[in-house]
Design a protein around this motif. Sequence first.
Motif, short mmCIF file in Angstrom:
data_model
loop_
_atom_site.label_atom_id
_atom_site.label_comp_id
_atom_site.label_asym_id
_atom_site.label_seq_id
_atom_site.Cartn_x
_atom_site.Cartn_y
_atom_site.Cartn_z
N ALA A 30 0.83 -1.21 0.00
CA ALA A 30 0.00 0.00 0.00
C ALA A 30 0.86 1.26 0.00
CB ALA A 30 -0.93 0.00 1.21
N GLU A 31 1.90 1.28 0.82
CA GLU A 31 2.76 2.46 0.89
C GLU A 31 3.50 2.69 -0.43
OE1 GLU A 31 5.29 1.99 4.31
OE2 GLU A 31 3.71 2.66 5.67
N HIS A 32 4.01 1.61 -1.02
CA HIS A 32 4.75 1.76 -2.27
C HIS A 32 3.84 2.32 -3.37
CE1 HIS A 32 8.00 0.91 -5.13
NE2 HIS A 32 7.00 0.74 -5.97
N ILE A 33 2.67 1.75 -3.52
CA ILE A 33 1.76 2.23 -4.56
C ILE A 33 1.32 3.66 -4.26
CG2 ILE A 33 -0.54 1.88 -5.58
CD1 ILE A 33 0.03 -1.16 -5.40
N SER A 34 1.03 3.96 -3.00
CA SER A 34 0.61 5.31 -2.63
C SER A 34 1.70 6.34 -2.91
CB SER A 34 0.26 5.36 -1.14
OG SER A 34 -0.89 4.59 -0.86
N ASN A 35 2.93 5.98 -2.64
CA ASN A 35 4.05 6.93 -2.76
C ASN A 35 4.62 7.06 -4.16
OD1 ASN A 35 3.93 7.57 -0.03
ND2 ASN A 35 5.40 5.98 0.53
N PHE A 36 4.53 6.02 -4.96
CA PHE A 36 5.24 6.03 -6.24
C PHE A 36 4.36 5.96 -7.48
CE2 PHE A 36 8.32 4.45 -3.13
CZ PHE A 36 9.30 5.45 -3.27
#
Length: 74
Positions: A30-36
């Motif tokens: 979730a963090e990777h998709i949200s951030n990148f």
Amino acid sequence: MSPDKLVRMANQIATFFHTKPHDEAVKGVAEHISNFWEPRMRAQLFAMLAEGGEGFDPLVIEAQADIRPVEESA
């Protein structure tokens, strides 16, 4: 972006996080998709998941609730 490419990219992220404990893996996806991922990619991801999420890794499907939503323009 082609749907196949988006699924492949999301699943590559999930594959990386499979080595982590489950809760950490879901959060990491979730963090990777949200951030990148840009908003258009996230919007396409949400649309594909709403249509059943065929082809997505289970971690991607589970992470959707924690992925930053796409803000609508005014």
